[in-house]
Design an enzyme around this catalytic site. Structure first.
Site, short mmCIF file in Angstrom:
data_model
loop_
_atom_site.label_atom_id
_atom_site.label_comp_id
_atom_site.label_asym_id
_atom_site.label_seq_id
_atom_site.Cartn_x
_atom_site.Cartn_y
_atom_site.Cartn_z
N ARG A 219 0.83 -1.20 0.00
CA ARG A 219 0.00 0.00 0.00
C ARG A 219 0.87 1.25 0.00
O ARG A 219 1.87 1.31 0.71
CB ARG A 219 -0.93 0.00 1.21
CG ARG A 219 -2.03 1.03 1.15
CD ARG A 219 -3.05 0.81 2.25
NE ARG A 219 -3.73 -0.48 2.13
CZ ARG A 219 -4.79 -0.82 2.85
NH1 ARG A 219 -5.29 0.01 3.73
NH2 ARG A 219 -5.35 -2.01 2.70
N SER B 259 -8.75 -0.09 -0.10
CA SER B 259 -9.83 -0.33 0.84
C SER B 259 -10.57 0.96 1.22
O SER B 259 -11.17 1.61 0.38
CB SER B 259 -9.29 -1.05 2.08
OG SER B 259 -10.32 -1.48 2.92
N HIS B 260 -10.48 1.35 2.49
CA HIS B 260 -11.25 2.47 3.02
C HIS B 260 -10.48 3.79 2.99
O HIS B 260 -11.02 4.82 3.42
CB HIS B 260 -11.63 2.18 4.47
CG HIS B 260 -10.43 1.99 5.36
ND1 HIS B 260 -9.68 0.84 5.33
CD2 HIS B 260 -9.83 2.81 6.26
CE1 HIS B 260 -8.68 0.94 6.19
NE2 HIS B 260 -8.74 2.13 6.77
N LYS C 275 -3.57 -6.39 -2.79
CA LYS C 275 -3.77 -7.52 -1.88
C LYS C 275 -3.52 -8.80 -2.67
O LYS C 275 -4.02 -8.95 -3.79
CB LYS C 275 -5.19 -7.51 -1.30
CG LYS C 275 -5.48 -6.30 -0.43
CD LYS C 275 -6.90 -6.35 0.12
CE LYS C 275 -7.18 -5.14 1.02
NZ LYS C 275 -8.56 -5.16 1.56
N ASP D 197 -17.50 -0.17 2.98
CA ASP D 197 -16.29 0.61 2.75
C ASP D 197 -15.96 0.60 1.25
O ASP D 197 -16.74 0.10 0.43
CB ASP D 197 -15.13 0.09 3.60
CG ASP D 197 -14.52 -1.19 3.07
OD1 ASP D 197 -15.18 -1.91 2.31
OD2 ASP D 197 -13.36 -1.49 3.44
N ASP E 134 -13.92 -1.00 -0.77
CA ASP E 134 -13.75 -2.21 -1.57
C ASP E 134 -14.62 -3.37 -1.11
O ASP E 134 -14.45 -4.50 -1.57
CB ASP E 134 -12.29 -2.63 -1.62
CG ASP E 134 -11.77 -3.16 -0.29
OD1 ASP E 134 -12.27 -2.72 0.77
OD2 ASP E 134 -10.85 -4.01 -0.30
N ASP F 104 -15.10 -4.96 1.91
CA ASP F 104 -14.74 -5.98 2.88
C ASP F 104 -14.99 -5.54 4.33
O ASP F 104 -14.72 -6.30 5.26
CB ASP F 104 -13.28 -6.45 2.71
CG ASP F 104 -12.25 -5.35 2.92
OD1 ASP F 104 -12.64 -4.22 3.27
OD2 ASP F 104 -11.05 -5.61 2.73
N ARG F 105 -15.54 -4.33 4.50
CA ARG F 105 -15.87 -3.85 5.85
C ARG F 105 -17.31 -3.36 5.87
O ARG F 105 -17.81 -2.80 4.90
CB ARG F 105 -14.93 -2.71 6.27
CG ARG F 105 -13.55 -3.20 6.54
CD ARG F 105 -12.55 -2.08 6.73
NE ARG F 105 -13.07 -0.90 7.40
CZ ARG F 105 -12.32 -0.09 8.14
NH1 ARG F 105 -11.04 -0.33 8.30
NH2 ARG F 105 -12.83 0.97 8.70
N GLU G 155 -13.40 -8.31 13.33
CA GLU G 155 -12.48 -7.32 13.87
C GLU G 155 -13.25 -6.07 14.29
O GLU G 155 -14.33 -5.79 13.75
CB GLU G 155 -11.44 -6.93 12.83
CG GLU G 155 -10.57 -8.07 12.35
CD GLU G 155 -9.55 -7.60 11.31
OE1 GLU G 155 -8.61 -6.88 11.71
OE2 GLU G 155 -9.70 -7.95 10.13
N SER H 237 -12.70 -3.28 13.47
CA SER H 237 -12.74 -2.37 12.32
C SER H 237 -13.87 -2.67 11.35
O SER H 237 -14.01 -1.98 10.33
CB SER H 237 -11.40 -2.42 11.58
OG SER H 237 -11.09 -3.74 11.22
N HIS I 67 -14.58 -5.80 9.80
CA HIS I 67 -14.41 -6.98 8.95
C HIS I 67 -15.13 -8.17 9.60
O HIS I 67 -14.94 -8.43 10.79
CB HIS I 67 -12.94 -7.34 8.79
CG HIS I 67 -12.13 -6.31 8.07
ND1 HIS I 67 -11.92 -6.34 6.72
CD2 HIS I 67 -11.46 -5.22 8.52
CE1 HIS I 67 -11.15 -5.32 6.35
NE2 HIS I 67 -10.86 -4.62 7.43
#
Length: 463
Positions: A10, A100-101, A110, A241, A243, A245-246, A324, A326, A328
């Site tokens: 990243r 992601s976010h 990833k 988010d 992408d 995944d959250r 998580e 966050s 996820h």
């Protein structure tokens, strides 16, 4: 810390992350997989909605192809759809271009192996970094072939609606904020299901993220959704988010439901059918989850924060699900063990529907959960090169006070009145921290264990 991080690659596009970087990463990743698997490769590649994604995706695919890998280009998809394609189609691995976010200026990569098992720094990213730095990557004489898939989203949606057992008997009103990210597809797909009325905002794909940063963990990013839930009379609000995944959830009263509470409710739902199962959570997760899991006859298991680590724990522990702080959420029961906000959202809808059948709403379910005094996840600015020094000093001071320190992920202390943890973020130059107590006095006492060192070393402390 460079662009090669604990569980992804990243950086800032145009500065430390360039198409040339992506090309070399593609070559290195293909080289790594060829060395491990010893056969011709078939890999999938996807990307998110950011303006910089397409040039990075083209470059990365060129790198893979130059090392003989056959590449299936999925186009613009949520990250979990890339994972799904790798696992469901039996591919040898895959790569997703996304940050992601994070705001639009960032991007990343990833990487996953067969089964959509994520690479961490320890299990492969360090080797990719070494190969990229070596300058010794030599393309093969015969390149691989490039193909495109236009049907993966149809296949993905059909699979997750069936695997979650998406209910249609109870009519639900659902509000959705796609955050202008990769889950802009979700509102229309859900509206096409019998029994669902959907109110949506920000479903247009726009990688500049003009309405808010696509991060549902931050409360200010949920305000539009909270208002939409109230204005539309929805049973639940869902935020994604950048992408996909959250997940962020808002109850029927327009109140944010914390990630801990979401995980606790989903855990209870799964343990009703699989008593004794394991539930994974990260070091930042509230004790609410442990309490609910144990009461429901399950086994809570703590692990490091981060996609690769939770994904690995899900598989090694054969857990039902995990989560998580966050946002996820990971499912292995009926799925592949990776984090998927769309899959988790459908599970939440089943939860709300079941409650509605019992004469309850989501707000009531949340109110019935155990309550603790919990801080949000604070993120204090800290240069990457200083993170280790601060954590070492914290550990030294806490141990000198006679406290037992858990270093599974950062520095964590558990007491009979609460817990606290400070850990190094793997994605940003910050230290992430959270504190929790049985009551307000206990919370302040826990915070007081950490505050002096943080003030001394960083010059500030969250208020």
């Amino acid at each position: 810390m460079g662009i090669f991080r604990a569980y992804d690659i990243r950086g800032t596009y145009g500065q430390d992350l360039l198409p040339e970087t992506a090309l070399k990463v593609g070559q290195a990743f293909a080289s790594l997989l060829l060395e491990e698997q010893g056969k011709s490769l078939k890999l999938a590649v996807g990307g998110d909605v950011r303006p910089s994604t397409q040039p990075l995706q083209i470059a990365l695919e060129s790198g893979l192809l130059s090392f003989g890998a056959d590449v299936l280009d999925l186009g613009m998809v949520p990250t979990p759809t890339l994972y799904f394609a790798v696992a469901h189609l039996g591919l040898d691995g895959g790569a997703m271009i996304t940050a992601s976010h994070l705001p639009s200026k960032f991007n990343g990569i990833k990487l996953v192996k067969r089964g959509a098992v994520s690479l961490s720094y320890e299990t492969g990213i360090s080797k990719v970094e070494s190969l990229v730095s070596s300058g010794e990557l030599q393309p093969v004489p015969v390149p691989g072939t490039l193909s495109h898939s236009s049907e993966i989203m149809d296949c993905y949606w059909a699979y997750i609606r069936q695997a979650t057992g998406l209910q249609h008997e109870v009519g639900l009103k659902v509000a959705v904020d796609s955050g202008n990210g990769s889950c802009g597809y979700f509102p229309d797909r859900l509206a096409g299901e019998p029994g669902y009325s959907v109110a949506s905002i920000f479903k247009e794909y726009d990688g500049s993220f003009p309405n808010h940063v696509p991060d549902p963990l931050r409360e200010e990013n949920l305000r539009d959704l909270e208002k939409l839930v109230q204005d539309s009379g929805s049973d639940v609000g869902i935020a994604f988010d950048g992408d996909g995944d959250r997940l962020g959830i808002v109850d029927n009263l327009g109140r944010r439901v914390t990630s801990d509470q979401v995980l606790a409710l989903l855990s209870r739902q799964e343990l009703m059918e699989h008593r004794g199962g394991k539930i994974i959570h990260d070091v930042l997760t509230s004790k609410i989850v442990d309490d609910v899991v144990i009461e429901a006859g399950g086994q809570p298991v703590m692990t490091r924060s981060g996609h690769s680590y939770v994904n690995s724990a899900m598989l090694s522990e054969k857990a039902l699900l995990g989560g998580e702080a966050s946002g996820h959420i990971y499912y292995l029961d009926g799925y592949y063990g990776f984090d998927d906000a769309s899959f988790a959202a459908l599970k939440v809808l089943n939860l709300v529907a079941r409650a509605k059948q019992d004469g309850k709403d989501l707000a009531q379910l949340v109110n019935e959960l155990p309550a603790y005094w919990s801080s949000p996840e604070f993120r204090l600015p800290c240069p990457d090169e200083k993170k280790g020094q601060v954590l070492a000093r914290l550990k030294q001071e806490l141990e000198s006070s006679g406290l037992l320190v858990n270093t599974l992920d950062g520095v964590r202390v558990d007491t009979d009145y609460g817990w606290g943890v400070v850990r190094a973020s793997n994605t940003e130059p910050v230290l992430a921290m959270r504190f929790e107590g049985r009551d307000e006095a206990s919370l302040r006492k826990i915070e007081g264990l950490f505050a002096p060192v943080l003030k001394e070393t960083l010059g500030l402390y969250p208020s």
